[in-house]
Design an enzyme around this catalytic site. Structure first.
Site: not given
Ligand code: DQA
Length: 137
Positions: A9-10, A17, A22, A71, A74, A77, A84, A95, A97-99, A104, A108
């Site tokens: 998501p997002n 964003r 990001y 990725n 959200a 978490h 599963d 897995e 994650h960009i950040s 943070r 997270r």
């Molecule tokens: C994220 C980190 C997550 O905590 C956050 O909700 C995201 C992006 C990242 O790629 O850094 O939407 O997965």
């Protein structure tokens, strides 16, 4: 080898964003560059803001593809269901994650993906997706 990048998501809003976290690049642009750089790889991309659609996609590809780069954003978490699904499938999952989620908010710091992932790449920006791809290759 078939490899898929799945974004949660997002992440469809990358480039627009929270750009200080990001960055300014849209995922579509980044993905086009990746496809050009790795022309021999059958590389696909899927994004959804809906938890069940992410699970359906994992089921669809997870007995056939050589690797999944995930990725879950959200849902990382919160989602026992995605955790599963990763346990249930056969394809290895990396897995990404960009950040740096550990630098943070505390919520997270928990991941339902990590215990079931082959590996984890966190905090290296969009480059993390390419590093995951290289790991599979
Ligand atoms: C994220 C980190 C997550 O905590 C956050 O909700 C995201 C992006 C990242 O790629 O850094 O939407 O997965």
């Amino acid at each position: 080898m078939k490899i898929i990048i799945i974004n949660g998501p997002n992440l469809n809003l990358l480039g627009k964003r929270e750009t200080t976290i990001y960055g300014n690049t849209s995922f579509e642009d980044y993905f086009k560059g990746l496809q050009k750089a790795y022309p021999t790889v059958q590389l696909e991309y899927f994004q959804s803001n809906i938890e069940g659609e992410l699970i359906d996609k994992l089921h669809e590809v997870g007995f056939e593809y050589g690797g999944v780069i995930l990725n879950a954003a959200a849902y990382t978490h919160t989602s026992v269901g995605i955790g599963d699904a990763i346990k249930a499938i056969e394809s290895p999952v990396i897995e990404v994650h960009i950040s740096n989620v550990y630098a943070r908010e505390e919520f997270r710091h928990r991941s339902y993906i990590s215990p079931n992932a082959k590996g984890i790449i966190i905090g290296l920006g969009l480059q993390g997706y390419e590093l995951a791809l290289q790991a599979f290759l």
